[in-house]
Design an enzyme around this catalytic site. Structure first.
Site, PDB file in Angstrom:
ATOM      1  N   GLU A  95      16.222 -18.058  66.670  1.00 29.89           N
ATOM      2  CA  GLU A  95      15.915 -19.151  65.743  1.00 29.89           C
ATOM      3  C   GLU A  95      14.659 -18.891  64.921  1.00 29.89           C
ATOM      4  O   GLU A  95      14.369 -19.628  63.968  1.00 29.89           O
ATOM      5  CB  GLU A  95      15.760 -20.465  66.495  1.00 29.89           C
ATOM      6  CG  GLU A  95      14.550 -20.550  67.405  1.00 29.89           C
ATOM      7  CD  GLU A  95      14.449 -21.910  68.081  1.00 29.89           C
ATOM      8  OE1 GLU A  95      13.521 -22.650  67.736  1.00 29.89           O
ATOM      9  OE2 GLU A  95      15.315 -22.220  68.931  1.00 29.89           O
TER      10      GLU A  95
ATOM     11  N   GLU B  76      36.184 -29.417  65.699  1.00 24.04           N
ATOM     12  CA  GLU B  76      37.079 -30.553  65.937  1.00 24.04           C
ATOM     13  C   GLU B  76      37.800 -31.024  64.684  1.00 24.04           C
ATOM     14  O   GLU B  76      38.723 -31.836  64.765  1.00 24.04           O
ATOM     15  CB  GLU B  76      36.275 -31.705  66.541  1.00 24.04           C
ATOM     16  CG  GLU B  76      35.824 -31.410  67.973  1.00 24.04           C
ATOM     17  CD  GLU B  76      34.978 -32.504  68.571  1.00 24.04           C
ATOM     18  OE1 GLU B  76      34.398 -33.307  67.808  1.00 24.04           O
ATOM     19  OE2 GLU B  76      34.875 -32.561  69.815  1.00 24.04           O
TER      20      GLU B  76
END
Length: 271
Positions: free
Chosen positions: A112, A81
């Site tokens: 992960e 953004e």
């Protein structure tokens, strides 16, 4: 203080399936109201990080977010953004998620749990001492993130962490530890809820404050936003009409000619 995995502790509510829709919504909202207060308590650490980031980014430094699952997605979201909102290149704030872009929509098994993958991915960007690595993990125990923070810190790179458990292994690996202790989730262990909300709030605070202090905002306006749709063009036109006292047609011509509100204002004042 011994490490407590509060994010995995039992919900304060039980028999959720027996609640009415109204009760579910009221109770979720009641828990969400605790989030802003938890973030408020972390402001001193957030301020420490933002202050350091401003100086480093003025020297050309970048922000790297690392996370897995919800935390990783929030980092990628915040990074994505920055270009449209503040007109910055997409190489300034970079979000990395365990498992790569596939993990944005689908879980990637065991991604992960890799201790070295995060640091290897950072090296592909020629990371250096002006950059900052921010690990995001509600639990504060994600190996993908901790391994990258540990290695980055060894290399003299500024590191920070955003977690929702106190005194976590990830916090210990980071130079600046931001901890938003929001308490047990409404659905036990569902850290996409309060923990995710807290992380999103903190990310908003970090990048918004940094971009403002780097001059990407004038007054309270996004004068460097990209004109990627008609809504944003209309917003830019209104900004120019107010700032330069132009009519709609003049403002729109100036905006489209120069491509951003800031450039249009600068060009107008040079004429």
């Amino acid at each position: 203080m011994a490490f407590q995995k509060i994010t995995e502790s039992e919900s304060l509510y039980n028999h959720l399936e027996k609640m009415s829709v109204g009760e579910l919504l009221e109770n979720i909202n009641r828990e969400d109201q605790k989030v802003a207060l938890a973030v408020q308590r972390a402001i001193p650490q957030i301020e420490q990080l933002v202050t350091a980031l401003i100086d480093r980014m003025k020297r050309g430094g970048r922000i790297f977010y690392l996370g897995a699952g919800t935390s990783g997605r929030l980092g990628v979201l915040d990074a994505s953004e920055i270009p449209p909102t503040y007109g910055m290149p997409n190489t300034i704030v970079i979000g990395l998620i365990a498992g790569g872009d596939t993990a944005l929509r689908n879980p990637v098994e065991s991604a992960e749990d890799d201790w070295i993958k995060g640091w290897n991915e950072l090296q592909a960007y020629q990371i250096d001492k002006d950059d900052t690595v921010i690990g995001i993990a509600a639990s504060g125990t994600t190996p993908y993130v901790i391994g990258a923070l540990q290695e980055a810190r060894k290399q003299g790179i500024l590191t920070a962490s955003i977690s929702c458990n106190p005194d976590s292994p990830m916090a210990a690996a980071a130079e600046i530890a931001i901890e938003a202790i929001v308490g047990p989730e409404f659905v036990t262990g569902s850290t996409r809820m309060k923990s995710g909300t807290a992380q999103k709030m903190i990310l908003n605070m970090i990048t918004s404050s940094v971009m403002i202090k780097l001059g990407r905002v004038k007054g309270n306006r996004m004068v460097n936003m990209q004109l990627t749709n008609q809504k944003l063009v209309d917003r830019g036109v209104r900004m120019l009409m107010e700032e330069l006292k132009l009519d709609n047609e003049q403002a729109k011509h100036l905006l489209l000619l120069h491509g951003s509100v800031k450039k249009a204002i600068d060009a107008y004042h040079k004429e």
